[in-house]
Design a protein around this motif. Structure first.
Motif, mmCIF file in Angstrom:
data_model
loop_
_atom_site.group_PDB
_atom_site.id
_atom_site.type_symbol
_atom_site.label_atom_id
_atom_site.label_comp_id
_atom_site.label_asym_id
_atom_site.label_seq_id
_atom_site.Cartn_x
_atom_site.Cartn_y
_atom_site.Cartn_z
ATOM 1 N N HIS A 173 -7.497 4.816 0.470
ATOM 2 C CA HIS A 173 -7.702 4.151 -0.814
ATOM 3 C C HIS A 173 -8.326 5.085 -1.844
ATOM 4 O O HIS A 173 -8.035 4.989 -3.042
ATOM 5 C CB HIS A 173 -8.548 2.891 -0.616
ATOM 6 N N ASN A 174 -9.144 6.015 -1.396
ATOM 7 C CA ASN A 174 -9.703 7.004 -2.308
ATOM 8 C C ASN A 174 -8.588 7.863 -2.898
ATOM 9 O O ASN A 174 -8.593 8.173 -4.098
ATOM 10 C CB ASN A 174 -10.720 7.867 -1.565
ATOM 11 N N THR A 233 0.830 -1.205 0.000
ATOM 12 C CA THR A 233 0.000 0.000 0.000
ATOM 13 C C THR A 233 0.862 1.252 0.000
ATOM 14 O O THR A 233 0.541 2.245 -0.667
ATOM 15 C CB THR A 233 -0.928 0.014 1.227
ATOM 16 N N ASN A 281 -9.291 9.371 3.484
ATOM 17 C CA ASN A 281 -9.529 8.044 2.933
ATOM 18 C C ASN A 281 -8.328 7.640 2.096
ATOM 19 O O ASN A 281 -8.117 8.161 1.001
ATOM 20 C CB ASN A 281 -10.813 8.035 2.094
ATOM 21 N N ILE A 294 -5.416 6.957 -3.272
ATOM 22 C CA ILE A 294 -4.605 6.128 -4.166
ATOM 23 C C ILE A 294 -5.302 5.921 -5.506
ATOM 24 O O ILE A 294 -4.662 5.953 -6.567
ATOM 25 C CB ILE A 294 -4.298 4.770 -3.494
ATOM 26 N N GLU A 295 -6.614 5.721 -5.478
ATOM 27 C CA GLU A 295 -7.353 5.366 -6.686
ATOM 28 C C GLU A 295 -7.730 6.559 -7.552
ATOM 29 O O GLU A 295 -7.992 6.401 -8.756
ATOM 30 C CB GLU A 295 -8.611 4.589 -6.298
ATOM 31 N N GLU A 300 2.022 2.020 -3.488
ATOM 32 C CA GLU A 300 0.938 2.627 -4.275
ATOM 33 C C GLU A 300 0.716 4.081 -3.866
ATOM 34 O O GLU A 300 0.448 4.939 -4.710
ATOM 35 C CB GLU A 300 -0.357 1.832 -4.088
ATOM 36 N N TYR A 301 0.861 4.328 -2.595
ATOM 37 C CA TYR A 301 0.649 5.684 -2.080
ATOM 38 C C TYR A 301 1.706 6.639 -2.623
ATOM 39 O O TYR A 301 1.391 7.760 -3.041
ATOM 40 C CB TYR A 301 0.690 5.676 -0.553
#
Length: 364
Positions: free
Chosen positions: A279-280, A31, A277, A282-283, A34-35
């Protein structure tokens, strides 16, 4: 337009402290990778070479959990997307358990030139209560390793109003830290932030009362002053020339861009924030923001922030408000909460303790 600062929020912790309400998630290697990619993507999206960037701040969370290579990647993109000044102040926050000599040397090579170490106390029983995973010995070693790695600008956090903390134990902490090659100290009062594990009756019943807290705060100010650390803000003390340039941006209403989940910004006449958030963030192709203030840095906000600084507020800068403020000054001088010299108002250490009330009385 002035210069620009960049704040990178790194929302990862090995273990979250029970008193902390900053946004963070558990560390996971995949993670984090990805960040870092998302941070780089956003730096490109916010690219601005119209003015110099002269402060960069990696906060968290525990940004020192990132590898030196990941820090290098982020700083390389900042250099590509912004006009990074040669004399920039580039800070990373660090937990003593996450840094060793090798990693610190790599941080220096990457461009980090200021280290903020979360020491909190040099008394092991106090560290245990706070849930810190390092010992006083480990904190001391982290500072010495940083100095050995070439860091000449080292800051340490100190916390007061810890249950059973005494003037003697506080003095011990400050004497031990100031004997180290440290140039800056941030001194915070332990508070029970809403929604944290410490926000419960059991913990609140253990905390010192307001009078004891005030005594510890004044003791801290005096002890640090005696050792050459001058108070320049409510919670910050530095040897001459080592004030945090990045944090001064916040108190002087200067522009900065925040990148990362929960990061805040003040830029081009707006305040805005990224949602909490991971994951928000990252995506999303570009971080999703919410405008939090359409008209920041009004007189009220500017005055409130300036009064957090020891240099205070010059009433001549606001002639339309001067008369109203001057009427209120005598009572605050008499109570010992402010100094007033040559049209400049500044809070005393006693005034800093109740700064919200003093500022509200003066400004609103």
């Amino acid at each position: 337009m002035g210069t620009l600062g960049i704040y990178i929020h790194v929302p990862f912790c090995g273990k979250k402290c029970a008193y902390c309400d900053f946004y963070s998630e558990s560390y996971r290697k995949d993670t984090v990778s990805e960040y870092v990619g998302a941070v780089v993507r956003n730096l490109k999206a916010y690219s601005d070479k119209s003015r110099f960037t002269d402060t960069v701040y990696f906060g968290g969370g525990t940004p020192s959990l990132l590898s030196a290579e990941q820090i290098q990647i982020i700083l390389d993109e900042i250099r590509n997307s912004f006009r990074l000044a040669e004399n920039s102040e580039i800070t990373i926050e660090a937990n003593p358990n996450t840094i060793d000599s090798g990693k610190l040397k790599k941080f220096r090579t990457a461009g980090i030139n200021r280290l903020s170490i979360g020491v909190q106390s040099m008394v092991d029983s106090e560290l245990k209560f706070l849930g810190r995973t390092h010992s006083a010995e480990r904190a001391e070693k982290a500072v010495m390793n940083a100095y050995g790695a070439g860091f000449e600008n080292i800051s340490c956090d100190v916390m007061i109003a810890i249950p059973e903390q005494s003037a003697e134990s506080l003095r011990y902490t400050i004497e031990r830290i100031t004997a180290l090659p440290v140039q800056h100290i941030s001194g915070y009062i332990l508070k029970t932030e809403s929604g944290t594990p410490f926000d419960c009756d059991e913990i609140k019943s253990l905390l010192p009362d307001d009078d004891k807290t005030a005594e510890l705060y004044i003791e801290m100010v005096e002890l640090l002053g005696d050792r050459g650390f001058i108070q320049y803000e409510v919670s910050n003390f530095a040897r001459k020339g080592f004030e945090s340039r990045h944090n001064c941006r916040y108190w002087k209403c200067l522009d900065y861009i925040g990148i990362g989940a929960s990061a805040h910004s003040c830029n081009n006449g707006k305040r805005f924030a990224v949602n909490r958030n991971l994951h928000n963030f990252i995506e999303s192709p570009v971080q999703k923001i919410t405008i939090t203030d359409e008209n920041p840095c009004t007189f009220e906000e500017y005055a409130m922030l300036r009064l957090r600084l020891a240099e205070g507020l010059n009433v001549d800068d606001f002639p339309e408000h001067k008369d109203d403020i001057l009427k209120k000054i005598p009572a605050l001088i008499k109570s010992g909460h402010i100094n007033y010299n040559e049209n400049r108002i500044s809070l005393t250490p006693t005034g800093f303790l109740v700064s919200n009330s003093v500022i509200e009385y003066l400004i609103f």
